[in-house]
Design a protein around this motif. Sequence first.
Motif, PDB file in Angstrom:
ATOM      1  N   LEU A  22       0.827  -1.215   0.000  1.00 57.54           N
ATOM      2  CA  LEU A  22       0.000   0.000   0.000  1.00 57.54           C
ATOM      3  C   LEU A  22       0.860   1.264   0.000  1.00 57.54           C
ATOM      4  O   LEU A  22       0.492   2.267  -0.615  1.00 57.54           O
ATOM      5  CB  LEU A  22      -0.946  -0.001   1.210  1.00 57.54           C
ATOM      6  N   LYS A  23       1.980   1.166   0.674  1.00 54.24           N
ATOM      7  CA  LYS A  23       2.897   2.317   0.645  1.00 54.24           C
ATOM      8  C   LYS A  23       3.361   2.547  -0.791  1.00 54.24           C
ATOM      9  O   LYS A  23       3.408   3.686  -1.261  1.00 54.24           O
ATOM     10  CB  LYS A  23       4.096   2.028   1.555  1.00 54.24           C
ATOM     11  N   PHE A  25       1.957   1.402  -3.708  1.00 56.19           N
ATOM     12  CA  PHE A  25       0.949   1.612  -4.759  1.00 56.19           C
ATOM     13  C   PHE A  25      -0.193   2.551  -4.370  1.00 56.19           C
ATOM     14  O   PHE A  25      -0.984   2.928  -5.219  1.00 56.19           O
ATOM     15  CB  PHE A  25       0.353   0.268  -5.207  1.00 56.19           C
ATOM     16  N   LEU A  26      -0.306   2.886  -3.096  1.00 58.97           N
ATOM     17  CA  LEU A  26      -1.435   3.741  -2.703  1.00 58.97           C
ATOM     18  C   LEU A  26      -0.965   5.063  -2.092  1.00 58.97           C
ATOM     19  O   LEU A  26      -1.205   6.125  -2.674  1.00 58.97           O
ATOM     20  CB  LEU A  26      -2.345   2.986  -1.722  1.00 58.97           C
ATOM     21  N   TYR A  27      -0.290   4.948  -0.942  1.00 55.74           N
ATOM     22  CA  TYR A  27      -0.009   6.193  -0.203  1.00 55.74           C
ATOM     23  C   TYR A  27       0.935   7.121  -0.954  1.00 55.74           C
ATOM     24  O   TYR A  27       0.673   8.316  -1.096  1.00 55.74           O
ATOM     25  CB  TYR A  27       0.580   5.867   1.176  1.00 55.74           C
ATOM     26  N   LYS A  28       2.044   6.526  -1.418  1.00 57.04           N
ATOM     27  CA  LYS A  28       3.037   7.386  -2.080  1.00 57.04           C
ATOM     28  C   LYS A  28       2.460   8.059  -3.333  1.00 57.04           C
ATOM     29  O   LYS A  28       2.566   9.288  -3.464  1.00 57.04           O
ATOM     30  CB  LYS A  28       4.285   6.581  -2.446  1.00 57.04           C
ATOM     31  N   PRO A  29       1.873   7.276  -4.246  1.00 57.96           N
ATOM     32  CA  PRO A  29       1.325   7.959  -5.443  1.00 57.96           C
ATOM     33  C   PRO A  29       0.269   8.996  -5.101  1.00 57.96           C
ATOM     34  O   PRO A  29       0.265  10.105  -5.641  1.00 57.96           O
ATOM     35  CB  PRO A  29       0.719   6.819  -6.266  1.00 57.96           C
ATOM     36  N   ILE A  30      -0.609   8.618  -4.164  1.00 63.14           N
ATOM     37  CA  ILE A  30      -1.699   9.541  -3.833  1.00 63.14           C
ATOM     38  C   ILE A  30      -1.152  10.802  -3.167  1.00 63.14           C
ATOM     39  O   ILE A  30      -1.465  11.933  -3.577  1.00 63.14           O
ATOM     40  CB  ILE A  30      -2.728   8.848  -2.911  1.00 63.14           C
ATOM     41  N   LEU A  31      -0.323  10.614  -2.139  1.00 60.45           N
ATOM     42  CA  LEU A  31       0.192  11.781  -1.410  1.00 60.45           C
ATOM     43  C   LEU A  31       1.107  12.622  -2.288  1.00 60.45           C
ATOM     44  O   LEU A  31       1.046  13.862  -2.253  1.00 60.45           O
ATOM     45  CB  LEU A  31       0.931  11.324  -0.143  1.00 60.45           C
ATOM     46  N   ASN A  32       1.948  11.939  -3.088  1.00 60.99           N
ATOM     47  CA  ASN A  32       2.812  12.708  -3.990  1.00 60.99           C
ATOM     48  C   ASN A  32       1.981  13.471  -5.024  1.00 60.99           C
ATOM     49  O   ASN A  32       2.319  14.606  -5.392  1.00 60.99           O
ATOM     50  CB  ASN A  32       3.808  11.794  -4.705  1.00 60.99           C
ATOM     51  N   GLY A  33       0.919  12.805  -5.489  1.00 57.49           N
ATOM     52  CA  GLY A  33       0.023  13.478  -6.435  1.00 57.49           C
ATOM     53  C   GLY A  33      -0.609  14.701  -5.819  1.00 57.49           C
ATOM     54  O   GLY A  33      -0.689  15.769  -6.453  1.00 57.49           O
TER      55      GLY A  33
ATOM     56  N   SER B  36      -5.492  -0.189  -5.845  1.00 61.14           N
ATOM     57  CA  SER B  36      -4.543   0.927  -5.776  1.00 61.14           C
ATOM     58  C   SER B  36      -3.773   1.065  -7.076  1.00 61.14           C
ATOM     59  O   SER B  36      -3.607   2.180  -7.601  1.00 61.14           O
ATOM     60  CB  SER B  36      -3.548   0.713  -4.633  1.00 61.14           C
ATOM     61  N   LEU B  43      -1.205   8.367 -12.900  1.00 62.24           N
ATOM     62  CA  LEU B  43      -1.346   9.530 -12.021  1.00 62.24           C
ATOM     63  C   LEU B  43      -0.354  10.614 -12.444  1.00 62.24           C
ATOM     64  O   LEU B  43       0.846  10.441 -12.334  1.00 62.24           O
ATOM     65  CB  LEU B  43      -1.053   9.093 -10.589  1.00 62.24           C
ATOM     66  N   ARG B  53      -9.821   8.000  -8.272  1.00 65.70           N
ATOM     67  CA  ARG B  53      -8.650   8.608  -7.624  1.00 65.70           C
ATOM     68  C   ARG B  53      -9.113   9.553  -6.515  1.00 65.70           C
ATOM     69  O   ARG B  53      -8.521   9.600  -5.436  1.00 65.70           O
ATOM     70  CB  ARG B  53      -7.851   9.383  -8.668  1.00 65.70           C
ATOM     71  N   ARG B  76       5.216  10.101   8.111  1.00 65.01           N
ATOM     72  CA  ARG B  76       4.385   9.392   7.132  1.00 65.01           C
ATOM     73  C   ARG B  76       4.388   7.884   7.388  1.00 65.01           C
ATOM     74  O   ARG B  76       3.472   7.204   6.950  1.00 65.01           O
ATOM     75  CB  ARG B  76       4.883   9.693   5.723  1.00 65.01           C
ATOM     76  N   TYR B  80       1.444   5.096   6.951  1.00 64.72           N
ATOM     77  CA  TYR B  80       1.514   3.803   6.256  1.00 64.72           C
ATOM     78  C   TYR B  80       1.041   2.675   7.175  1.00 64.72           C
ATOM     79  O   TYR B  80       0.257   1.815   6.782  1.00 64.72           O
ATOM     80  CB  TYR B  80       2.945   3.493   5.795  1.00 64.72           C
ATOM     81  N   ASP B 230       7.782  12.121   0.567  1.00 55.95           N
ATOM     82  CA  ASP B 230       8.319  10.912  -0.054  1.00 55.95           C
ATOM     83  C   ASP B 230       8.971  11.257  -1.367  1.00 55.95           C
ATOM     84  O   ASP B 230       8.479  12.071  -2.127  1.00 55.95           O
ATOM     85  CB  ASP B 230       7.186   9.897  -0.298  1.00 55.95           C
TER      86      ASP B 230
END
Lengths: 255, 231
Positions: A22-23, A25-33, B36, B43, B53, B76, B80, B230
């Motif tokens: 999840l880190k 494929f989910l959190y990083k892309p989403i938060l970075n986005g 995900s 993105l 999204r 962060r 996680y 990140d």
Amino acid sequence: MSVDWITVLAQIGNFLVLVWLLKRFLYKPILNGIDARESEIAARMGEAEIAQKQASVAEAAFLEQKRALLVDNSEQVERFRQQTEKEKDTLLAVTRESLEREKQEWQAHLNSERDRFISELQLASAETLYQLVRRALRDLADEDLEERIGLHVIGKLKSMKPELVSAAGNAEQAVATTHKPLPDRTQEKIRTALAGLAPDLELGFTTDPGQAPGLILRVGSVQVAWTVDSYTDELTGMLSERLASGGTGWMQNHG
Amino acid sequence: MELTPDETTLFTVWGLDISETVGFTWGVMILLTLTSILVTRNLRPDVPPNRWRTTLEVIVTAIQSQIEEISPRASRHVLYFSGTLFLFIAFSNLLLVVPGFTPPTASLSTTAALALSVLIAVPLFGITRQGIGGYLKTYVQPSVVMLPFNIISEFSRGISLAIRLYGNVMSGAVIAGILLGVAPFFFPVVMDVLGLLTGLIQAYIFAILATVYISSATATAGKPLPKEKDK
């Protein structure tokens, strides 16, 4: 109900794997986005702020330019007005000058017409006077005008004898010019009278229709004349006076 | 009546029996990961977010804001960890409505594993934040006398977490099983709806408590952590 420790370990492993997945494929892309979008929005807002400032500056410059343009425009209008005034004055002056010139030309034309008229009048008057006097002389005194003119000139020549002799000098010929041919009798009288004054002179007669009625005697450089010009001049002067007084009278009567 | 899915074999791989607990855990993991990947594969900051999204962004930012309410200086890594706890428990419980699916959280082994994870994560976060000396010092606060109590508190914290989650999820399943015998066509539906609600609440409580423990372990009087990003 019991705890299966193998399952516990497996689930711990599964959970850690899930955290990583999840880190990744989910959190990083989403938060970075979200961060990228935030920074992009911030950048755009910054750009918008800069653009707004530039727009304000441009607006101020435009207003200043507009104001300057208005001032310049009014100055230009004033300048054009003055220029037009000057142009108008120049044109008026040129027109006045032209009118004055035309007036002068017209006046000159009038004068020349008047002179021509007077000249013609003089000629006509002389002719008329000559004819009238001739007829009157013949009717009343039974005498010829040409002859009388000739005698008159001879009379004058007598009083002018010393001047005539000195003027004649070495001249051998004298010429008498008349408006019309003189009768032979008159010619002979004049020739006799001149022979009495200057015996060496040979007198010849000639005519000139352009000449005023009368006689002109040329001896060398001397000229003795009697014509009706002096009478016609006087007549013209009298007529002019009468015309002038009549004109004024007319103006007074009708003005 | 079967009370734990640990004993039921879902399938066998190379002679190894995979229990329902582990099998359905994998299922939940695959579901979450695939969702995900599908949502975040294209993105780009210049592309406006689509509804999927946006949904994920709402979930992630909601979790992040909840964590920041508890611990404004949380890193962060807490997101996680606690976020995964919440999503895993919530999805496991929500999938209760799928026929044949047994939530992995209905197994005491899973809840114990999650509690153990929290139990291990708390000192790890504390040591990362304060250093090993600084963290160990918290056990003798306010005085050395409190050392055994602090140790007991630390363990009981994990056990209570495990039992609470297991008890709630399991009780829902047990009550549904009992009511199924009483009124087979009506009560199970109501109980399943209730189970969805309690499942979400349990997921929330478990994740919040884990965050509270981690934040209490990482709370120091030192300088605040710089905001992370990140790479």
